[in-house]
Design a protein around this motif. Structure first.
Motif, mmCIF file in Angstrom:
data_model
loop_
_atom_site.group_PDB
_atom_site.id
_atom_site.type_symbol
_atom_site.label_atom_id
_atom_site.label_comp_id
_atom_site.label_asym_id
_atom_site.label_seq_id
_atom_site.Cartn_x
_atom_site.Cartn_y
_atom_site.Cartn_z
ATOM 1 N N TRP A 27 35.444 45.297 38.545
ATOM 2 C CA TRP A 27 35.579 46.682 38.987
ATOM 3 C C TRP A 27 34.524 47.542 38.326
ATOM 4 O O TRP A 27 33.918 47.163 37.336
ATOM 5 N N VAL A 69 42.111 41.300 41.827
ATOM 6 C CA VAL A 69 40.900 42.035 41.466
ATOM 7 C C VAL A 69 40.168 41.236 40.399
ATOM 8 O O VAL A 69 40.718 40.927 39.338
ATOM 9 N N GLU A 104 35.981 47.627 43.632
ATOM 10 C CA GLU A 104 36.612 46.438 43.084
ATOM 11 C C GLU A 104 36.136 45.231 43.887
ATOM 12 O O GLU A 104 36.041 45.290 45.115
#
Length: 100
Positions: free
Chosen positions: A43, A40, A54
Motif C-alpha cells: 500500500w 492487501v 493498494e
C-alpha cells in the motif's frame, strides 16, 4: 498535502508516490466488485495523501485498488486483474511515477 512526521516521531512507514514522469502509462480504472474479498499485499500512504493505492490479491489474480478523497468514505476504483509478475511490475511503475 504535507509530508509531516507521524505522531510516533519516525518517518512515514508507507511510500509516497513521486510526481508523474513524462509519458507515464495511464491505468484503466473500473468500479470495484469482481472479488468478494482481497488480501492487501502492499500500500501507499493514506495519512498524507488524498489518493492512495493498494496492491491486492484474490483468487490467484492481482490488481491495484485506488482510493480518492475522504479517508472515512473514499471513492474506490480498481484496475483489471493480472498474473502476479505483471501486477508487481505495474505496482513498481506506479511507485516510481511511470504509471498513473
Amino acid at each position: 498535502m504535507s509530508n509531516r512526521t507521524p505522531a510516533w516521531g519516525g518517518p512515514c512507514p508507507s511510500p509516497h508516490l513521486p510526481p508523474l514522469q513524462n509519458g507515464a502509462i495511464p491505468l484503466a480504472w473500473h468500479k470495484p466488485g469482481r472479488f468478494a474479498w482481497s488480501r492487501v499485499l502492499a500500500w501507499t500512504c493514506h495519512e498524507h495523501r488524498i489518493t492512495w493505492y493498494e496492491l491486492c490479491a484474490a483468487g490467484g489474480l492481482f490488481y491495484i485498488r485506488r482510493f480518492k478523497g475522504d479517508e472515512m468514505k473514499p471513492k474506490v476504483a480498481q484496475t483489471h486483474a493480472w498474473r502476479e509478475a505483471e501486477a508487481w511490475a505495474v505496482w513498481l511503475a506506479l511507485l516510481s511515477g511511470r504509471a498513473q
